[in-house]
Design a protein around this motif. Structure first.
Motif, short mmCIF file in Angstrom:
data_model
loop_
_atom_site.label_atom_id
_atom_site.label_comp_id
_atom_site.label_asym_id
_atom_site.label_seq_id
_atom_site.Cartn_x
_atom_site.Cartn_y
_atom_site.Cartn_z
N GLY A 173 16.96 -50.02 -44.16
CA GLY A 173 17.63 -48.75 -44.40
C GLY A 173 17.60 -48.25 -45.82
N GLU A 174 17.05 -49.03 -46.74
CA GLU A 174 17.05 -48.56 -48.12
C GLU A 174 15.88 -47.62 -48.38
OE1 GLU A 174 17.36 -51.56 -51.15
OE2 GLU A 174 18.50 -52.80 -49.77
N LYS A 175 14.71 -48.01 -47.92
CA LYS A 175 13.52 -47.20 -48.18
C LYS A 175 12.92 -46.75 -46.85
CE LYS A 175 12.23 -48.29 -52.72
NZ LYS A 175 12.56 -49.59 -53.25
N ARG A 176 12.46 -45.51 -46.81
CA ARG A 176 11.81 -44.99 -45.62
C ARG A 176 10.41 -44.54 -45.99
NH1 ARG A 176 15.70 -44.68 -41.18
NH2 ARG A 176 13.98 -45.97 -40.58
N CYS A 229 10.73 -58.86 -50.93
CA CYS A 229 9.96 -57.86 -50.18
C CYS A 229 9.39 -56.82 -51.12
CB CYS A 229 10.83 -57.20 -49.13
SG CYS A 229 11.26 -58.28 -47.81
N ARG A 230 10.22 -56.36 -52.07
CA ARG A 230 9.71 -55.35 -53.02
C ARG A 230 8.62 -55.91 -53.89
NH1 ARG A 230 15.00 -53.91 -54.81
NH2 ARG A 230 15.87 -52.79 -53.05
N PHE A 231 8.71 -57.22 -54.19
CA PHE A 231 7.68 -57.84 -55.02
C PHE A 231 6.38 -57.98 -54.24
CE2 PHE A 231 5.60 -61.75 -56.46
CZ PHE A 231 5.32 -61.38 -57.76
N LEU A 260 19.99 -60.38 -51.98
CA LEU A 260 19.21 -59.94 -53.14
C LEU A 260 17.84 -60.60 -53.17
CD1 LEU A 260 19.37 -58.30 -55.77
CD2 LEU A 260 20.03 -60.40 -56.90
N ILE A 261 17.80 -61.88 -52.81
CA ILE A 261 16.54 -62.62 -52.87
C ILE A 261 15.55 -62.03 -51.87
CG2 ILE A 261 15.49 -64.86 -52.45
CD1 ILE A 261 18.09 -66.12 -53.29
N LEU A 262 16.04 -61.74 -50.65
CA LEU A 262 15.16 -61.21 -49.61
C LEU A 262 14.62 -59.83 -50.00
CD1 LEU A 262 14.04 -61.73 -46.82
CD2 LEU A 262 15.99 -60.56 -45.88
N PHE A 278 4.42 -52.06 -44.74
CA PHE A 278 5.55 -51.16 -44.45
C PHE A 278 6.55 -51.82 -43.52
CE2 PHE A 278 2.62 -48.00 -46.04
CZ PHE A 278 3.47 -47.25 -46.84
N LEU A 279 6.03 -52.60 -42.55
CA LEU A 279 6.92 -53.32 -41.64
C LEU A 279 7.79 -54.30 -42.41
CD1 LEU A 279 7.76 -53.90 -38.75
CD2 LEU A 279 5.95 -55.56 -38.61
N LEU A 280 7.20 -54.97 -43.40
CA LEU A 280 7.98 -55.90 -44.24
C LEU A 280 9.09 -55.17 -44.97
CD1 LEU A 280 7.92 -58.86 -45.35
CD2 LEU A 280 6.80 -57.92 -47.32
N MET A 281 8.78 -53.97 -45.48
CA MET A 281 9.82 -53.20 -46.17
C MET A 281 10.95 -52.82 -45.22
SD MET A 281 9.38 -53.00 -49.26
CE MET A 281 10.12 -51.67 -50.15
#
Lengths: 228, 119
Positions: A148-151, A103-105, A97-99, A139-142
């Motif tokens: 696999g969650e966001k494309r 990343c989203r933040f 969850l932290i990772l 985008f690479l960080l995401m």
């Protein structure tokens, strides 16, 4: 055997380079064309960053070719990887969850920083290519953090890529029609030196390049991550 | 030693170029060949930048009013290297996609075992 051939070949090349470099003094003088760019570039293009004025104004046609090469490489990558049929499934573990929250933040600030880099390309060391690379790194960080969650949205990236390329060419064609009649002519008013709204068409072209490069590099990352 | 002190940037750049060429010629693994290509490209970029350097020079940016034009380094090699880095990235990504294809097709990345690639 291969190593011996390699070392002999390298010694021959090194000898040739050494003899030619002896006539070249280091760190003494600039070329004539560089003197022209440095002394007159400020008044002719209005950009504070002389490298930007060389890339986007004096040698903008060269940059158009470079953007085309990047585009061709993205297309070639898609063509090479598109025909692979069997996609092996691998066991992946969901990120903690932290990772994924981190990343989203971090994603929006990195995009914002990339946009800052390519908007201020004519004032600071930066520009469309660097800003586009920073956006692709977001985008690479995401992809790495939230696996696999966001494309990447395919239509959106294709749209911004085409928009960037079209804007570059259309601004160049307008320059052909207006003013001194050459391709990618700086036809807009130069404005006040060293402010954001200066240097005519240079910031606009750099924003277009930033969109294009960011979309293309994100697409390359997307294709490579999909296969691995 | 004086020659090495004067030409240290050229020496470093050509050191990288030779390491890259040697890796590309000798190594058999395709990934290592790509790494050699990347090192070679870094060396070429460093050489181009050091050709345009002036002793005690500054970056060619008029960010403050006090900066004088006579101390600036050559902007043309820097613009060329900006181009070269992007092209290098394009070449690297294309080579890596070829590596994926080769591995899927032959099941190995050793260039000696791939019959069509032997030299």
């Amino acid at each position: 055997m291969r190593k011996c051939i390699g070392i002999i070949l390298l010694i021959i090349i090194a000898w040739g380079i050494l003899t030619s470099l002896q006539t070249m003094p280091f760190g003494v003088s600039r070329a004539k064309v560089a003197n022209h760019y440095i002394n007159n570039g400020k008044d002719e293009t209005g950009a504070a960053n002389i490298v930007t004025s060389v890339v986007i104004n004096y040698r903008a046609f060269d940059t158009l070719g470079e953007v085309t090469v990047l585009f061709l490489s993205a297309i070639g990558l898609g063509a090479v990887l598109a025909t692979i049929k069997t996609r092996e499934k691998r066991d992946t573990e969901k990120a903690s969850l932290i990772l994924s929250t981190g990343c989203r933040f971090l994603f929006p600030p990195i995009i914002l920083f990339g946009a800052y880099i390519f908007i201020h390309g004519h004032l600071t060391p930066g520009g469309g290519f660097q800003g586009g690379a920073i956006i692709a790194s977001a985008f690479l960080l995401m992809y790495l953090g939230c696996h696999g969650e966001k494309r990447l949205n395919d239509r959106c990236s294709t749209f911004s890529e085409s928009l960037g390329g079209l804007a570059f060419v259309i601004i160049g064609l307008i320059g052909l029609a207006v003013g001194t009649h050459y391709f990618l002519n700086n036809f807009m008013p130069l404005g006040k030196f060293n402010t954001l709204l200066s240097a005519g068409v240079i910031p606009i072209i750099y924003i277009a390049i930033g969109f294009k490069v960011g979309a293309e590099l994100s697409k390359i990352i997307d294709l490579l991550m999909e296969e691995s | 030693m004086n020659i090495l002190y004067d030409y240290i940037y050229y020496a470093g750049a050509f050191g990288l170029i030779f390491i890259g060429i040697f890796t590309m010629m000798v190594k058999r693994n395709y990934i290592k060949v790509i790494i050699g290509l990347s090192i070679l490209e870094t060396g070429v970029n460093l050489f181009l930048i050091s050709v345009g350097y002036i002793s005690n020079g500054t970056a060619p940016i008029f960010s403050n009013p006090g900066i004088e034009a006579k101390n600036m380094v050559d902007p043309v090699p820097q613009a060329l290297v900006l181009t070269a880095i992007v092209i290098g990235l394009a070449v690297l990504s294309l080579a890596l996609s070829m590596a994926i294809r080769l591995y899927k097709h032959f099941g190995t990345l050793d260039l000696q075992q791939i019959k069509e690639q032997r030299w």
